[in-house]
Design a protein around this motif. Structure first.
Motif, PDB file in Angstrom:
ATOM      1  N   ILE A  31     -72.607 -25.664   9.526  1.00  0.00           N
ATOM      2  CA  ILE A  31     -71.271 -25.510   8.939  1.00  0.00           C
ATOM      3  C   ILE A  31     -71.034 -26.614   7.915  1.00  0.00           C
ATOM      4  O   ILE A  31     -70.560 -26.367   6.802  1.00  0.00           O
ATOM      5  N   LEU A  32     -71.339 -27.845   8.280  1.00  0.00           N
ATOM      6  CA  LEU A  32     -71.150 -28.972   7.365  1.00  0.00           C
ATOM      7  C   LEU A  32     -71.975 -28.782   6.093  1.00  0.00           C
ATOM      8  O   LEU A  32     -71.509 -29.077   4.983  1.00  0.00           O
ATOM      9  N   LYS A  33     -73.175 -28.265   6.247  1.00  0.00           N
ATOM     10  CA  LYS A  33     -74.043 -28.080   5.084  1.00  0.00           C
ATOM     11  C   LYS A  33     -73.525 -27.003   4.138  1.00  0.00           C
ATOM     12  O   LYS A  33     -73.522 -27.186   2.912  1.00  0.00           O
ATOM     13  N   ILE A  34     -73.087 -25.867   4.680  1.00  0.00           N
ATOM     14  CA  ILE A  34     -72.624 -24.804   3.778  1.00  0.00           C
ATOM     15  C   ILE A  34     -71.261 -25.138   3.172  1.00  0.00           C
ATOM     16  O   ILE A  34     -70.901 -24.613   2.115  1.00  0.00           O
ATOM     17  N   LEU A  35     -70.534 -26.032   3.827  1.00  0.00           N
ATOM     18  CA  LEU A  35     -69.251 -26.464   3.268  1.00  0.00           C
ATOM     19  C   LEU A  35     -69.391 -27.663   2.329  1.00  0.00           C
ATOM     20  O   LEU A  35     -68.492 -27.942   1.543  1.00  0.00           O
ATOM     21  N   HIS A  36     -70.514 -28.364   2.419  1.00  0.00           N
ATOM     22  CA  HIS A  36     -70.656 -29.602   1.650  1.00  0.00           C
ATOM     23  C   HIS A  36     -70.418 -29.442   0.152  1.00  0.00           C
ATOM     24  O   HIS A  36     -69.708 -30.267  -0.447  1.00  0.00           O
ATOM     25  N   PRO A  37     -70.957 -28.417  -0.509  1.00  0.00           N
ATOM     26  CA  PRO A  37     -70.678 -28.297  -1.946  1.00  0.00           C
ATOM     27  C   PRO A  37     -69.190 -28.201  -2.272  1.00  0.00           C
ATOM     28  O   PRO A  37     -68.754 -28.658  -3.331  1.00  0.00           O
ATOM     29  N   PHE A  38     -68.411 -27.622  -1.366  1.00  0.00           N
ATOM     30  CA  PHE A  38     -66.975 -27.456  -1.592  1.00  0.00           C
ATOM     31  C   PHE A  38     -66.195 -28.727  -1.247  1.00  0.00           C
ATOM     32  O   PHE A  38     -65.337 -29.154  -2.001  1.00  0.00           O
ATOM     33  N   ILE A  39     -66.470 -29.282  -0.063  1.00  0.00           N
ATOM     34  CA  ILE A  39     -65.705 -30.442   0.435  1.00  0.00           C
ATOM     35  C   ILE A  39     -66.694 -31.559   0.808  1.00  0.00           C
ATOM     36  O   ILE A  39     -66.977 -31.794   1.979  1.00  0.00           O
ATOM     37  N   PRO A  40     -67.203 -32.265  -0.190  1.00  0.00           N
ATOM     38  CA  PRO A  40     -68.304 -33.203   0.043  1.00  0.00           C
ATOM     39  C   PRO A  40     -67.931 -34.427   0.872  1.00  0.00           C
ATOM     40  O   PRO A  40     -68.751 -34.927   1.639  1.00  0.00           O
ATOM     41  N   PHE A  41     -66.700 -34.925   0.716  1.00  0.00           N
ATOM     42  CA  PHE A  41     -66.336 -36.172   1.396  1.00  0.00           C
ATOM     43  C   PHE A  41     -66.252 -35.999   2.913  1.00  0.00           C
ATOM     44  O   PHE A  41     -66.862 -36.745   3.674  1.00  0.00           O
ATOM     45  N   VAL A  42     -65.469 -35.021   3.354  1.00  0.00           N
ATOM     46  CA  VAL A  42     -65.265 -34.852   4.800  1.00  0.00           C
ATOM     47  C   VAL A  42     -66.569 -34.444   5.485  1.00  0.00           C
ATOM     48  O   VAL A  42     -66.863 -34.881   6.608  1.00  0.00           O
ATOM     49  N   THR A  43     -67.380 -33.631   4.821  1.00  0.00           N
ATOM     50  CA  THR A  43     -68.642 -33.211   5.431  1.00  0.00           C
ATOM     51  C   THR A  43     -69.613 -34.386   5.540  1.00  0.00           C
ATOM     52  O   THR A  43     -70.364 -34.487   6.510  1.00  0.00           O
ATOM     53  N   GLU A  44     -69.605 -35.269   4.546  1.00  0.00           N
ATOM     54  CA  GLU A  44     -70.468 -36.461   4.611  1.00  0.00           C
ATOM     55  C   GLU A  44     -70.054 -37.353   5.771  1.00  0.00           C
ATOM     56  O   GLU A  44     -70.894 -37.870   6.519  1.00  0.00           O
TER      57      GLU A  44
END
Length: 845
Positions: A662-675
């Motif tokens: 989930i974090l990976k597929i969302l990372h391009p959209f919301i990079p800070f919170v996923t990192e």
């Protein structure tokens, strides 16, 4: 461990972490290259919301490609914006009591460079705020030496080919900036004006021709009046002379197709120095060109007694004089569309001037021919925007490229007496004087895709990343910039500058109006970031509109993005707490049960569908798929169903896997919170999520039968919860349940059924039944268990609460000023409490 709530203040530290580790840098030759060259923002102030949208889309693509093992170059840069910046610097100097011309060119340029350095710093800060993964090692400015070298070479090559020439033409003139403007730098506004009907008396006659004009002050430059040869009314006057009003100069009556016998009086004044159509008429009839204006919009010596007056003041006084001399027939008020300078907002003046031009016939034909070839053309997304490019190329005129400014690329032409020298380097002999003008900003910007990569040198960077893979931009600059890059690329490099052009729309306000200072509806993206965090703004901008469509800014939707991020944050906190002391040796997916199989199936279907949309740049569709999976499948269902299995390493492993993906597929959209969440995972493949691998579809983790079964079970759970709510069935009610052993714990967990309340026979109690393919459940409630006093007390409390909420929601002040999420919560609570109150009252009947 994660804090209780996501705090956007961590974003600055995360960005510093990325920069420190050089995660944005390109150049890994073991990978396939992918290149986007950032459309350069102007160094004239803050970045606007449109630029935030533009860059958010590009960053999504770059991060997605990087995670898919591409060597990604996202090259940043800024544009000197000749007119816009010079106007800003001149205004700043005026505030300090300094005149541009008294200061001199060199000192003025020093001030302009000071401005550039100041605002470039601001722009980089805003890029960081947005979380943009730009390769700063290749940052370029349009006045850098490497761009200047490219500009000079192209100018000289075009001049030698005959594509660039110097000549007198009617151009758009900005009397405030005192410079020529291209057609694209002129915006048209509806303004109040008038047709002034004036008598032009025939020589030695009492007869006159009636001429209507919207610009009577230009009559001092009239050198003819024209009629149509086919207009029988005026055939007898062709070849005769009329007397120019006020000036009393003889001018001929000519026959020309420019005069439309069906429009107005059929007679038109011909002013070759102040109208592009009249200029062409003048060429056909060898008419004199008389300029009546100074560069600042005042009247020159050809206006006689009106010399020195502003053009509009002259118009007013001239009309009065015409009226006094009985030469004015009537004034017909109209509303007409008039060109204004995009930068200074002043009404532009068609003006005869010696300028440098690019001949467009061959260059435009090259584009049109290339767009017919499906293998070499630029592919537009959406396809319909290719028509704008083709239309502009089919109907383009020679491009005026000289500007009477100091800030910009100085034209590489020198003059000595009647000689002209054009070259990359200045002539070695003495006595040559360089042209004072600079080039149109779009001339250098048109070279951006390849000049930034090293052209005219054949660098490794140019070889590797050209043509660029993608350009992302709004539809309003297809004719400004996109078209120019394409014809320059084709002519200079023999290739299109980019393979694909992704078009987005314009940002409008909630009512669909264009954002503007006059409406006061502009939004500063930094203000939104400070309030909600960059990820919330990015998610809203990238997911709220389809390609090519306008986007309406709605802060409530940004707040919804914030809510989604917090939903993910809270779910991640639960998972991380559950994974305390978990390590890679504990990771095991060998003994997954039906619910695990269901979530893994849903995950893989989400990955497959998301990837499909990401490849097509349909981020609105991709985000919808991800949002539904995260909110519904993972947070609301799987996490709830997994809570009774937390002593099971298989369940923990599934939670870890699903959250990681989930974090990976969302990372391009919301990079800070996923990192931030990724950094807390007990088991991860990389130090940073941005260099991890994007999830791929795994058919071995797809279990269709189990998915279908759990989907139906979830529908059952929803229906049974509604049954309980509608009938006020308490958690203490007895229940009889019949289902498979495989599903029993799932139903018990989801419906919060206590073992002590399960009975196997009907004890003559009131019943509520639900039956489906997988479950037969009955709830019982004994009448004697009902405590009337307790129910009456509950009714009183609910009546009071319902009344309070109704009063609040009937108060317009509260509804309009309170946070929207609180108001919505009150509406939901009112509905729930009203239904509960009605059910309690039924029990008392």
């Amino acid at each position: 461990m994660l804090d209780k709530k996501y705090n956007p203040s961590i974003e600055e530290n995360i960005y510093s972490f990325w920069l420190k580790n050089d995660y944005f840098k390109s150049g890994d030759e073991s990978k396939k290259p992918f290149c986007i060259v950032l459309p350069p923002p102007n160094v004239t102030g803050k970045l606007h919301l449109g630029h935030a949208w533009d860059t958010a889309l590009q960053d999504i693509i770059i991060r997605y490609k990087r995670m898919n093992d591409f060597d990604c170059l996202w090259l940043p840069g800024m544009d000197h914006a000749a007119i816009a910046t010079e106007v800003k610097v001149v205004n700043r100097l005026k505030e300090q009591g300094i005149d541009k011309y008294e200061l001199g060119r060199e000192k003025f340029l020093e001030k302009a460079w000071e401005w550039k350095h100041e605002y470039a710093k601001n722009i980089r800060s805003q890029w960081a705020k947005m979380g943009l993964s730009l390769d700063y090692s290749k940052e370029t400015f349009t006045l850098d030496d490497k761009i200047a070298n490219a500009v000079k070479k192209v100018f000289v090559d075009y001049y030698n080919k005959g594509y660039i020439y110097r000549g007198e033409r009617i151009i758009n003139w900005d009397p405030v900036s005192k410079t020529a403007l291209s057609n694209e730098e002129v915006i048209y506004k509806d303004v109040k004006g008038a047709f002034y009907h004036i008598k032009y008396y025939l020589e030695d006659s009492d007869e006159f021709l009636e001429v209507a004009t919207t610009r009577p002050e230009t009559l001092f430059g009239d050198t003819a009046v024209a009629v149509n040869k086919a207009d029988e009314r005026y055939q007898k006057y062709i070849g005769k002379n009329v007397i120019l009003p006020i000036v009393n100069r003889k001018i001929p009556v000519i026959a020309d197709i420019h005069a439309d016998k069906d429009f107005g009086t059929g007679v038109v004044k011909i002013t070759p120095a102040h109208d592009p159509n009249d200029f062409e008429v003048g060429n056909r009839h060898n008419l004199e060109r008389i300029n009546v204006l100074n560069e600042d919009g005042t009247m020159n010596e050809n206006a006689g007694v009106f010399k020195g007056l502003d053009r509009f003041e002259c118009r007013e006084k001239l009309v009065s004089l015409l009226k006094e001399q009985n030469l004015l027939i009537k004034v017909e008020e109209i509303v007409h569309s008039v060109g204004h300078s995009e930068r200074t907002n002043v009404m532009v003046e068609p003006y005869l001037s010696k300028q440098w031009f690019v001949k467009m016939d061959v260059l435009s034909k090259n584009v049109l021919e290339n767009q017919k070839n499906k293998d070499t053309k630029v592919n537009f997304i959406p396809k319909r925007f290719e028509k704008i490019l083709n239309h502009w190329m089919e109907d383009c005129h020679d491009w005026c490229i000289s500007r009477q400014l100091w800030w910009g690329h100085r034209i590489p032409a020198w003059y000595k007496d009647d000689e002209v020298y054009v070259g990359v380097e200045a002539p070695k002999e003495e006595g040559w004087i360089q042209d004072n003008d600079v080039l149109d900003t779009w001339f250098s910007s048109a070279l951006w895709p390849f000049a930034t990569l090293g052209y005219p040198d054949d660098t490794k960077t140019l070889q590797r990343y050209y043509p660029n893979d993608l350009l992302v931009t709004a539809y309003d600059i297809i004719f400004f910039w996109v078209a120019r890059m394409i014809f320059q690329g084709l002519e200079i490099t023999k290739e299109v500058p980019f393979k694909t052009c992704l078009i987005h729309g314009l940002i409008r306000d909630k009512q669909g109006r264009k954002m503007s200072k006059s409406l006061g509806n502009g939004v500063d993206p930094i203000d939104i970031i400070n309030k909600y965090g960059a990820d919330s703004l990015r998610f809203f901008l990238s997911t709220s509109s389809a390609p090519g469509m306008d986007l309406r800014f709605d802060e409530d939707k940004v707040a919804s993005s914030w809510n989604f991020i917090n939903k993910l944050w809270n779910a991640s906190r639960f998972v991380l707490m559950s994974l305390d002391n978990f390590n890679k040796d504990d990771y095991n997916l060998d003994n997954i049960d039906i619910v695990d199989k269901w979530i893994l199936t849903r995950l893989n279907k989400t990955i497959k569908e998301t990837t499909k949309y990401m490849e097509k740049y349909e981020f609105n569709n991709a985000s919808k798929v991800i949002y539904d999976f995260v909110w519904d499948d993972f947070c609301d269902n799987y996490i709830e169903l997994s809570k009774t299995k937390m002593n099971n390493n298989t369940t923990k492993s599934v939670l870890l896997k699903v959250l990681t993906d989930i974090l990976k597929i969302l990372h391009p959209f919301i990079p800070f919170v996923t990192e931030e969440i990724y950094s807390m995972l007990p088991v991860k493949e990389q130090e940073s999520i941005m260099i991890s691998k994007y999830p791929t579809y795994n058919k071995n983790e797809v279990f269709k039968e189990e998915e279908e079964k759990i989907n139906k079970v979830i529908c059952d759970i929803t229906a049974i919860r509604n049954l309980k709510a509608n009938n006020n069935i308490t958690k203490n009610a007895y229940v009889s349940i019949s289902t498979s052993e495989e599903l029993l714990n799932i139903y018990k967990t989801a419906l919060r059924i206590d073992e002590k309340n399960i009975i196997n026979e009907n004890k003559d109690l009131k019943t509520y039944n639900y039956k489906s393919q997988y479950i037969d459940i009955t709830y019982f409630e004994e009448a004697k268990q009902v405590n009337l006093d307790e129910i009456n007390e509950q009714i009183k409390k609910l009546e009071s609460s319902v009344e309070r909420r109704k009063n609040l929601l009937n108060n317009e002040n509260y509804v309009n000023k309170a946070p929207q999420n609180i108001v919505e919560n009150d509406r939901l609570k009112l509905k729930e409490e009203s239904e509960k109150l009605e059910n309690l009252k039924k029990l008392m009947r």
